[in-house]
Structures are given as structure tokens and as C-alpha cells.
Design an enzyme around this catalytic site. Structure first.
Site, PDB file in Angstrom:
ATOM      1  N   ASP A 194       0.862  -1.183   0.000  1.00 29.96           N
ATOM      2  CA  ASP A 194       0.000   0.000   0.000  1.00 29.96           C
ATOM      3  C   ASP A 194       0.897   1.230   0.000  1.00 29.96           C
ATOM      4  O   ASP A 194       2.010   1.204   0.529  1.00 29.96           O
ATOM      5  CB  ASP A 194      -0.898   0.002   1.245  1.00 29.96           C
ATOM      6  CG  ASP A 194      -2.166   0.820   1.062  1.00 29.96           C
ATOM      7  OD1 ASP A 194      -3.265   0.234   1.072  1.00 29.96           O
ATOM      8  OD2 ASP A 194      -2.057   2.058   0.892  1.00 29.96           O
ATOM      9  N   ASN A 230      -9.270   1.299  -3.689  1.00 23.18           N
ATOM     10  CA  ASN A 230     -10.592   1.909  -3.545  1.00 23.18           C
ATOM     11  C   ASN A 230     -11.152   2.372  -4.891  1.00 23.18           C
ATOM     12  O   ASN A 230     -10.400   2.794  -5.776  1.00 23.18           O
ATOM     13  CB  ASN A 230     -10.563   3.062  -2.527  1.00 23.18           C
ATOM     14  CG  ASN A 230      -9.231   3.786  -2.487  1.00 23.18           C
ATOM     15  OD1 ASN A 230      -8.187   3.208  -2.773  1.00 23.18           O
ATOM     16  ND2 ASN A 230      -9.267   5.056  -2.158  1.00 23.18           N
ATOM     17  N   THR A 231     -12.473   2.298  -5.020  1.00 22.36           N
ATOM     18  CA  THR A 231     -13.164   2.756  -6.236  1.00 22.36           C
ATOM     19  C   THR A 231     -14.347   3.631  -5.815  1.00 22.36           C
ATOM     20  O   THR A 231     -15.516   3.244  -6.001  1.00 22.36           O
ATOM     21  CB  THR A 231     -13.672   1.544  -7.066  1.00 22.36           C
ATOM     22  OG1 THR A 231     -14.397   0.661  -6.180  1.00 22.36           O
ATOM     23  CG2 THR A 231     -12.548   0.785  -7.703  1.00 22.36           C
ATOM     24  N   ALA A 245     -25.392  -8.070  -7.034  1.00 23.07           N
ATOM     25  CA  ALA A 245     -25.644  -8.638  -5.696  1.00 23.07           C
ATOM     26  C   ALA A 245     -25.851  -7.513  -4.686  1.00 23.07           C
ATOM     27  O   ALA A 245     -26.783  -7.559  -3.870  1.00 23.07           O
ATOM     28  CB  ALA A 245     -24.472  -9.530  -5.278  1.00 23.07           C
ATOM     29  N   CYS A 273     -20.140   0.486   0.348  1.00 27.62           N
ATOM     30  CA  CYS A 273     -20.427  -0.223  -0.907  1.00 27.62           C
ATOM     31  C   CYS A 273     -21.816   0.000  -1.495  1.00 27.62           C
ATOM     32  O   CYS A 273     -21.938   0.283  -2.682  1.00 27.62           O
ATOM     33  CB  CYS A 273     -20.211  -1.714  -0.696  1.00 27.62           C
ATOM     34  SG  CYS A 273     -18.506  -2.117  -0.316  1.00 27.62           S
ATOM     35  N   GLN A 294     -24.411   2.175  -1.516  1.00 21.33           N
ATOM     36  CA  GLN A 294     -24.785   3.377  -2.261  1.00 21.33           C
ATOM     37  C   GLN A 294     -23.881   3.555  -3.482  1.00 21.33           C
ATOM     38  O   GLN A 294     -24.353   3.800  -4.593  1.00 21.33           O
ATOM     39  CB  GLN A 294     -24.706   4.592  -1.347  1.00 21.33           C
ATOM     40  CG  GLN A 294     -25.011   5.881  -2.080  1.00 21.33           C
ATOM     41  CD  GLN A 294     -25.153   7.040  -1.123  1.00 21.33           C
ATOM     42  OE1 GLN A 294     -25.922   6.999  -0.186  1.00 21.33           O
ATOM     43  NE2 GLN A 294     -24.404   8.090  -1.373  1.00 21.33           N
TER      44      GLN A 294
HETATM   45  N1  LIG Z   1     -15.128  -2.681   2.335  1.00 20.54           N
HETATM   46  C1  LIG Z   1     -15.789  -3.762   1.985  1.00 20.54           C
HETATM   47  O1  LIG Z   1     -16.431  -4.409   2.808  1.00 20.54           O
HETATM   48  C2  LIG Z   1     -15.745  -4.258   0.568  1.00 20.54           C
HETATM   49  C3  LIG Z   1     -16.271  -5.527   0.277  1.00 20.54           C
HETATM   50  C4  LIG Z   1     -16.215  -5.993  -1.035  1.00 20.54           C
HETATM   51  C5  LIG Z   1     -15.647  -5.213  -2.033  1.00 20.54           C
HETATM   52  N2  LIG Z   1     -15.140  -3.986  -1.726  1.00 20.54           N
HETATM   53  C6  LIG Z   1     -14.476  -3.236  -2.807  1.00 20.54           C
HETATM   54  O2  LIG Z   1     -13.062  -3.442  -2.647  1.00 20.54           O
HETATM   55  C7  LIG Z   1     -12.344  -2.266  -3.030  1.00 20.54           C
HETATM   56  C8  LIG Z   1     -11.474  -1.815  -1.871  1.00 20.54           C
HETATM   57  O3  LIG Z   1     -12.314  -1.467  -0.798  1.00 20.54           O
HETATM   58  P1  LIG Z   1     -11.720  -1.201   0.651  1.00 20.54           P
HETATM   59  O4  LIG Z   1     -12.885  -1.012   1.534  1.00 20.54           O
HETATM   60  O5  LIG Z   1     -10.708  -2.240   0.968  1.00 20.54           O
HETATM   61  O6  LIG Z   1     -10.972   0.193   0.391  1.00 20.54           O
HETATM   62  P2  LIG Z   1      -9.930   0.912   1.332  1.00 20.54           P
HETATM   63  O7  LIG Z   1     -10.025   2.357   1.041  1.00 20.54           O
HETATM   64  O8  LIG Z   1     -10.090   0.432   2.741  1.00 20.54           O
HETATM   65  O9  LIG Z   1      -8.502   0.355   0.842  1.00 20.54           O
HETATM   66  C9  LIG Z   1      -7.948   0.658  -0.394  1.00 20.54           C
HETATM   67  C10 LIG Z   1      -6.442   0.814  -0.200  1.00 20.54           C
HETATM   68  O10 LIG Z   1      -5.814   0.927  -1.473  1.00 20.54           O
HETATM   69  C11 LIG Z   1      -4.696   1.786  -1.342  1.00 20.54           C
HETATM   70  N3  LIG Z   1      -4.287   2.251  -2.660  1.00 20.54           N
HETATM   71  C12 LIG Z   1      -4.987   3.033  -3.525  1.00 20.54           C
HETATM   72  N4  LIG Z   1      -4.290   3.186  -4.665  1.00 20.54           N
HETATM   73  C13 LIG Z   1      -3.133   2.506  -4.511  1.00 20.54           C
HETATM   74  C14 LIG Z   1      -2.004   2.285  -5.349  1.00 20.54           C
HETATM   75  N5  LIG Z   1      -1.967   2.784  -6.589  1.00 20.54           N
HETATM   76  N6  LIG Z   1      -0.972   1.561  -4.876  1.00 20.54           N
HETATM   77  C15 LIG Z   1      -1.018   1.030  -3.623  1.00 20.54           C
HETATM   78  N7  LIG Z   1      -2.064   1.186  -2.799  1.00 20.54           N
HETATM   79  C16 LIG Z   1      -3.119   1.917  -3.242  1.00 20.54           C
HETATM   80  C17 LIG Z   1      -5.190   2.881  -0.423  1.00 20.54           C
HETATM   81  O11 LIG Z   1      -4.108   3.576   0.181  1.00 20.54           O
HETATM   82  C18 LIG Z   1      -6.044   2.080   0.574  1.00 20.54           C
HETATM   83  O12 LIG Z   1      -5.298   1.723   1.728  1.00 20.54           O
HETATM   84  C19 LIG Z   1     -13.407  -1.247  -3.455  1.00 20.54           C
HETATM   85  O13 LIG Z   1     -13.572  -1.344  -4.848  1.00 20.54           O
HETATM   86  C20 LIG Z   1     -14.659  -1.733  -2.749  1.00 20.54           C
HETATM   87  O14 LIG Z   1     -15.833  -1.361  -3.429  1.00 20.54           O
HETATM   88  C21 LIG Z   1     -15.167  -3.496  -0.450  1.00 20.54           C
HETATM   89  O1  LIG Z   2     -31.338  -6.361   7.129  1.00 28.53           O
HETATM   90  C1  LIG Z   2     -30.458  -5.483   7.080  1.00 28.53           C
HETATM   91  C2  LIG Z   2     -29.125  -5.748   6.717  1.00 28.53           C
HETATM   92  C3  LIG Z   2     -28.230  -4.695   6.658  1.00 28.53           C
HETATM   93  N1  LIG Z   2     -28.617  -3.433   6.972  1.00 28.53           N
HETATM   94  C4  LIG Z   2     -27.651  -2.321   6.872  1.00 28.53           C
HETATM   95  O2  LIG Z   2     -27.074  -2.350   5.579  1.00 28.53           O
HETATM   96  C5  LIG Z   2     -25.758  -1.847   5.615  1.00 28.53           C
HETATM   97  C6  LIG Z   2     -24.788  -2.794   4.941  1.00 28.53           C
HETATM   98  O3  LIG Z   2     -24.689  -3.969   5.724  1.00 28.53           O
HETATM   99  P1  LIG Z   2     -23.877  -5.258   5.235  1.00 28.53           P
HETATM  100  O4  LIG Z   2     -24.297  -5.600   3.876  1.00 28.53           O
HETATM  101  O5  LIG Z   2     -24.037  -6.292   6.265  1.00 28.53           O
HETATM  102  O6  LIG Z   2     -22.370  -4.741   5.287  1.00 28.53           O
HETATM  103  P2  LIG Z   2     -21.312  -4.333   4.148  1.00 28.53           P
HETATM  104  O7  LIG Z   2     -19.979  -4.496   4.754  1.00 28.53           O
HETATM  105  O8  LIG Z   2     -21.679  -3.023   3.567  1.00 28.53           O
HETATM  106  O9  LIG Z   2     -21.449  -5.494   3.035  1.00 28.53           O
HETATM  107  C7  LIG Z   2     -22.102  -5.286   1.785  1.00 28.53           C
HETATM  108  O10 LIG Z   2     -21.229  -4.640   0.885  1.00 28.53           O
HETATM  109  C8  LIG Z   2     -19.993  -5.360   0.658  1.00 28.53           C
HETATM  110  C9  LIG Z   2     -19.141  -4.479  -0.225  1.00 28.53           C
HETATM  111  O11 LIG Z   2     -19.429  -4.608  -1.564  1.00 28.53           O
HETATM  112  C10 LIG Z   2     -20.317  -6.709   0.042  1.00 28.53           C
HETATM  113  O12 LIG Z   2     -19.116  -7.422  -0.206  1.00 28.53           O
HETATM  114  C11 LIG Z   2     -21.226  -7.494   0.978  1.00 28.53           C
HETATM  115  O13 LIG Z   2     -21.581  -8.732   0.376  1.00 28.53           O
HETATM  116  C12 LIG Z   2     -22.481  -6.669   1.264  1.00 28.53           C
HETATM  117  O14 LIG Z   2     -23.303  -7.333   2.231  1.00 28.53           O
HETATM  118  C13 LIG Z   2     -25.433  -1.604   7.086  1.00 28.53           C
HETATM  119  O15 LIG Z   2     -25.628  -0.238   7.386  1.00 28.53           O
HETATM  120  C14 LIG Z   2     -26.453  -2.450   7.804  1.00 28.53           C
HETATM  121  O16 LIG Z   2     -26.761  -1.987   9.094  1.00 28.53           O
HETATM  122  C15 LIG Z   2     -29.930  -3.158   7.312  1.00 28.53           C
HETATM  123  O17 LIG Z   2     -30.295  -2.011   7.575  1.00 28.53           O
HETATM  124  N2  LIG Z   2     -30.813  -4.190   7.367  1.00 28.53           N
END
Ligand SMILES: NC(=O)c1ccc[n+]([C@@H]2O[C@H](COP(=O)([O-])OP(=O)(O)OC[C@H]3O[C@@H](n4cnc5c(N)ncnc54)[C@H](O)[C@@H]3O)[C@@H](O)[C@H]2O)c1
Ligand SMILES: O=c1ccn([C@@H]2O[C@H](COP(=O)(O)OP(=O)(O)O[C@H]3O[C@H](CO)[C@@H](O)[C@H](O)[C@H]3O)[C@@H](O)[C@H]2O)c(=O)[nH]1
Length: 525
Positions: A84, A138-139, A271, A324, A326
Site C-alpha cells: 500500500d 478503492n473505487t 448482488a 459499498c 450506495q
Molecule cells: N469494504 C468492503 O467491505 C468491501 C467488500 C467488497 C468489495 N469492496 C471493494 O473493494 C475495493 C477496496 O475497498 P476497501 O474497503 O478495501 O478500500 P480501502 O479504502 O479500505 O482500501 C484501499 C487501499 O488501497 C490503497 N491504494 C490506492 N491506490 C493505490 C495504489 N496505486 N498503490 C497502492 N495502494 C493503493 C489505499 O491507500 C487504501 O489503503 C473497493 O472497490 C470496494 O468497493 C469493499
Molecule cells: O437487514 C439489514 C441488513 C443490513 N442493513 C444495513 O445495511 C448496511 C450494509 O450492511 P452489510 O451488507 O451487512 O455490510 P457491508 O460491509 O456493507 O457489506 C455489503 O457490501 C460489501 C461491499 O461490496 C459486500 O461485499 C457485501 O456482500 C455486502 O453485504 C449496514 O448499514 C447495515 O446496518 C440493514 O439495515 N438491514
């Protein structure tokens, strides 16, 4: 807008090139039984493929960190380096105080760190050494320019891709782990091929992540499915087989699904959109419950018993948050508009609009119950994270609610068991606005515990469903004693036994349930 996103018709060209059952694979290597394709779901395919010994993950965030820590733990013979640009974050990953809170994460990191799991700021070295590179950056939603407010900002994905092209000296499998719009893999391919030496081969895979925060480790240990999208070419399938081997370190083969790249990319957005749509649906119904005397928990229960509907993601709330839902729906809205599908765009946009409405509606109920004014009143906000078991506040409904309360000139005291104080100030201020933190601090304070937050308060507003706030855990009698009377609780997460708390003397207002007899009285009209 149409020129920004390729037309759907062109997808068909890439989907058409399917592997025929007896086709001879050309690269020597291990074979992977049990890889599934949706078009032939029960067919086992043997594909020669490279055995991965070194993985680099670009992006040590909520996804890259936990996902690759689990990959390392479950594949002790594969070296996994998570890189990172953020030196502070890497230092935290190398310390006892990890940069993110996830139940079970500490144990996973402790098992593998220093053995075959490494965290580093040396992005070049990580790329050079790896056979397979996850792009897990991040995206966020674009805030400026074309598509602002809707489209995903792919700047971080592009710069990581350019870095790979610039540094790589051997063939690489590049895996999109970030959530990206449909056909991003094609842009990555163009960047890699235009910038890397011609003798280097890149195979690009889509491998979206479905973990939810707060349950990341158990989601990674026991995923419903692992999705791998590849081009339907020999080398694409071979790359998919290499990645499938990594997951097969702990995931049953029949849960590792392969499909075409564009389906895989779109499945992730789909999803999330469907999950968020369920929450907006139940929240829309919660408004009807409040107006009619129905109880949203009972309605959810009744609907969820239908096996076609199922019980999950039907919990009414003050609104969904998180980084994620929104973002990904807005991305889908943008994609739909770009494809000249305005009705589709409007349909998905409504899911986000309903979520905004829910937050506003809940705030209005607080104001109305507190005798139509919050001026000078103290509101204790229980929970600032977007859900329980995480310290993440991105798009947390609590931020919106606190801002609404501030507009109404209330004093707000916030308690959250995991959110850092500095994060709260960042969330409540606009970047670059001078002296804004001081202005916020005149109205908002951070409490060390729920008792302190509620002391002298007119009302408690439960924004996050932390178990710590349940009436079986907190001493609500003690809290009641310290509050102004009448003492209100607004349960935005349906976690309290309202009758039990009412017996103490509280006036309890619950999302998705009609107003209490107290606030229904004529004085409130
Ligand atoms: N947070 C979740 O629960 C979740 C779940 C599923 C998918 N996603 C997706 O995964 C991706 C990452 O999400 P996140 O929550 O881990 O983001 P995050 O902001 O927590 O982490 C991203 C990291 O990438 C680093 N970074 C950015 N550009 C870089 C580069 N060019 N070289 C090296 N490091 C770099 C940033 O410094 C940051 O630490 C997003 O597209 C998100 O939509 C997130
Ligand atoms: O019945 C429910 C379930 C969830 N929430 C709310 O919805 C939001 C999202 O919750 P959750 O989906 O559990 O957490 P995320 O970490 O945002 O995970 C979603 O977003 C991720 C990022 O893409 C995906 O990987 C996951 O599959 C997807 O569940 C939170 O504010 C929860 O409190 C509700 O209000 N009611």
C-alpha cells in the site's frame, strides 16, 4: 454519456468464444478438477495451469488486508505480500494494533504474518516477485467531472494497473478484486498491453469480493461462492484455474464458480443492488407500519418465512450505510444511463432515494416527538459505525442524523465502542473548510461510555445495532436516572425490548412501529 461505457451488444462478442469439451489445453502444468462454468455447471474441466507461489495484493484496506491474510493462512506455501502507498496503514498492519477492527482478524494475521504473509510499502518489489497480483484499491464515487455523483472513480485502479505495466518483468495474472463497472478489465488490458514490454503476458481475471464488514473473517472462511471471471480463451481459463487452486486451499471446489469476465464484474454490482433493494423495501414498509399499527419485525418475519424470500436482509433500520451499497448502486445507475436504459436507471436510483427518505423520516420523528424542537436539547447518539462489529463509518446513517440534529441546533453526544474520535471529526467536517472542527465541537462531543453520553440528555438515538446497547447489557435504569424527563429512546435498529424499557419510565419510539401512546396524545398534534 453513451461513449463512456461500451454498448452491451459488444459483450456478446467476448462471451461467444467458449471452450469445447474435448479441447486440448496447450500449457503444461497442474490440473484443476471441478472448475464450474455456468453454461456447463456440472462439468469438471481439466486445465493445465501455473501453480502460484507468490501473490501481491495492491491495497491494504478492508478487503485487501483480511482477504489476503486468509489466503496466506490457508496457503502456507504461497508467499503473500500486501502493499500500500499509505505508510501509516502498513505500519499498523505490522503492529499489534491492526488498522481495521474485524472479529477474528488478529488471530489470522498473527498466524501468518512473518511466515508467508508480509505487509510493505514497496509496491515495486511486490509486483516484481508475484505470479498473481490482486488489485484491491478503492473505487469511490466520482465527486467531480463527467459522471460525478454516480460513476466510480477508477483513478486508483488505473494507477495500480500502470504501475504493474511499468514494473513487471515476467508474466502476471492480474486480478480485479476491487468492485468495478462492467468491462473495466478491458481498460486494464489496454493499459497493460500499451505500457509493458511486448514479451510479457497478462491474464486479467475478475474475482469480486462478497465479504461484509464485521463478519469478514467468517465470510472469507465460509463463502457462499467464490466467483472467478475470465476471458474464454485458453490462457484466460488457465489463469482462472490457477486462482481457483488458491481458493481451493479451503473452499470446496463446487463453490468456486467460473464465468465470463463481464458477468463476473456485473454480478458484484447486481448482488449489492439486490441486497440494498431488500433493505429499502423493508424500510418503505416500515413507514406503512408506523402509520397503520403494523409491526415491521412481524411483517419481516412473516415474509421471511416464505422460502422464496428468505429471512436475511429484511431488518428495518434507520437506513443502510457502508462504503459499498450506495456507491455500487449509483454505479449501476450510471451504467444503465450510459447504456440508454433510463427506466432501469430510475428503478435502481429509487433504492438510494428511499434510503435517504428513511434517514430524514426518522429525524422528523425525533423532532416531532421532542415537542417539535431540538434547539438546545441534548441528544445522545448510540453508535457511529455504519453497522455493528466494525469501526468503519463510511456512509454511516449516524453521520446524516448528527448533521440533521446540528441543523436543528441540538447538542449531540456520541458514543461508539470502536470508532476513533478523530474519525468522527473527519466525518462531520468538510475537507478544507477552515475552523469547521471548532464549530462542530461547540455542538458535538464524544463520550467515553453510553452512560456519559446519556447524562443530562433529552433523548437517546440508537443508530448502530451494537450488542453493547441491548437492554440485556446496558443498565438502562442507571441511564434513565441521569436523563432529563420525559426521557426518550429512539430505537433506529429494533434492538430493545420496548416494553421492558418503558417500564423503567422511558418513552420508547421504534422504527417500523407506531408512535407510543405518549407521543400519540393530542398534545403532540
Ligand atoms: N469494504 C468492503 O467491505 C468491501 C467488500 C467488497 C468489495 N469492496 C471493494 O473493494 C475495493 C477496496 O475497498 P476497501 O474497503 O478495501 O478500500 P480501502 O479504502 O479500505 O482500501 C484501499 C487501499 O488501497 C490503497 N491504494 C490506492 N491506490 C493505490 C495504489 N496505486 N498503490 C497502492 N495502494 C493503493 C489505499 O491507500 C487504501 O489503503 C473497493 O472497490 C470496494 O468497493 C469493499
Ligand atoms: O437487514 C439489514 C441488513 C443490513 N442493513 C444495513 O445495511 C448496511 C450494509 O450492511 P452489510 O451488507 O451487512 O455490510 P457491508 O460491509 O456493507 O457489506 C455489503 O457490501 C460489501 C461491499 O461490496 C459486500 O461485499 C457485501 O456482500 C455486502 O453485504 C449496514 O448499514 C447495515 O446496518 C440493514 O439495515 N438491514
Amino acid at each position: 454519456m453513451s461513449s463512456l461505457v461500451p454498448r452491451l451488444e459488444s459483450l456478446a462478442v467476448n462471451v461467444a468464444n467458449q471452450l469445447s469439451p474435448g479441447e486440448e489445453p496447450s500449457r503444461a502444468g497442474a490440473t484443476t478438477p471441478g472448475l464450474k462454468r455456468l453454461s456447463r455447471p456440472l462439468e469438471a474441466i481439466n486445465i493445465p495451469h501455473k501453480k502460484i507461489t507468490s501473490i501481491c495484493c495492491i491495497g491494504a484496506g478492508y478487503v485487501g488486508g483480511p482477504t489476503c491474510a486468509v489466503i496466506a493462512q490457508k496457503n502456507p506455501h504461497v508467499k503473500v505480500t500486501i502493499v500500500d502507498l499509505n505508510a501509516g496503514r502498513i505500519a499498523a498492519w505490522n503492529s499489534d494494533n491492526l488498522p481495521i477492527y474485524e472479529p477474528g482478524l488478529d488471530e489470522v494475521v498473527k498466524t501468518a504474518r512473518g511466515r508467508n504473509l508480509f505487509f510493505s510499502t514497496d509496491v515495486d518489489a511486490g509486483i516484481l516477485e508475484a505470479d498473481l497480483i490482486f488489485v484491491s484499491v478503492n473505487t469511490p464515487t466520482k465527486i467531480k467531472g463527467i459522471g460525478a455523483g454516480f460513476a466510480a472513480d477508477l483513478g486508483y485502479v488505473e494507477s495500480a494497473t500502470r504501475k504493474i505495466a511499468q514494473v513487471a518483468k515476467s508474466n502476471k495474472i492480474v486480478v480485479e478484486k476491487s468492485t468495478v463497472p462492467c468491462r473495466t478489465a478491458q481498460s486494464m488490458r489496454h493499459i497493460l498491453e500499451a505500457n509493458a514490454p511486448p514479451n510479457i503476458q497478462f491474464d486479467i481475471l475478475s474475482n469480486p469480493e462478497f465479504l461484509a464488514e464485521g463478519t469478514a473473517i467468517s465470510d472469507l472462511f465460509y463463502p457462499d461462492r467464490v466467483l472467478i471471471g475470465s476471458l474464454d480463451t485458453e490462457s484466460g481459463r488457465s489463469a482462472a484455474a490457477s486462482l481457483a487452486d488458491i481458493y481451493a486451499g479451503w473452499v470446496p471446489r463446487d463453490q468456486i464458480i467460473t464465468m465470463n469476465l463481464w458477468s463476473s464484474e456485473l454480478s458484484k454490482l447486481a448482488a449489492n443492488a439486490i441486497l440494498a433493494q431488500r433493505i429499502s423495501s423493508i424500510n418503505a414498509l416500515s413507514a406503512i407500519c408506523e402509520a397503520t399499527g403494523a409491526d415491521i419485525d412481524e411483517v419481516s418475519y412473516a415474509c421471511g418465512l416464505d422460502s422464496r424470500i428468505g429471512p436475511k436482509f429484511l431488518k428495518a433500520s434507520v437506513g443502510f450505510g457502508g462504503s459499498c451499497f450506495q456507491k455500487d448502486i449509483l454505479n449501476l445507475v450510471y451504467l444503465s444511463e450510459s447504456l440508454h436504459l433510463p427506466e432501469v436507471a430510475t428503478y435502481w436510483k429509487q433504492v438510494v432515494e428511499m434510503n435517504e427518505y428513511q434517514k430524514r423520516r426518522f429525524t422528523n420523528r425525533v423532532i416531532s416527538c421532542l415537542f417539535n424542537t431540538l434547539t438546545g436539547k441534548k441528544i445522545a447518539v448510540f453508535g457511529f459505525a455504519f453497522k455493528k462489529d466494525t469501526g468503519d463509518t463510511r456512509e454511516s446513517p449516524a453521520i446524516t442524523l448528527v448533521n440533521y440534529f446540528r441543523e436543528e441546533k441540538a447538542y449531540i453526544s456520541i458514543y461508539d465502542p470502536k470508532v476513533e474520535e478523530s474519525q468522527v471529526w473527519m466525518d462531520l467536517t468538510e475537507p478544507g473548510v477552515v475552523d469547521e472542527t471548532e464549530a462542530v465541537k461547540r455542538q458535538v462531543s464524544i463520550a467515553a461510555n453510553p452512560y456519559e453520553a446519556a447524562s443530562g440528555a433529552d433523548a437517546i438515538v440508537i443508530c448502530t445495532e451494537w450488542n453493547d446497547f441491548r437492554d440485556t447489557v446496558l443498565d438502562y435504569e442507571k441511564i434513565y436516572e441521569g436523563m432529563k424527563k420525559p426521557a426518550f429512546i429512539f430505537d433506529g435498529r429494533l434492538i430493545l425490548d420496548a416494553k421492558k424499557v418503558e417500564k423503567i419510565g422511558f418513552k420508547v419510539e421504534t422504527i417500523g412501529r407506531p408512535r407510543s401512546t405518549f407521543t400519540q396524545s393530542k398534545d403532540f398534534e
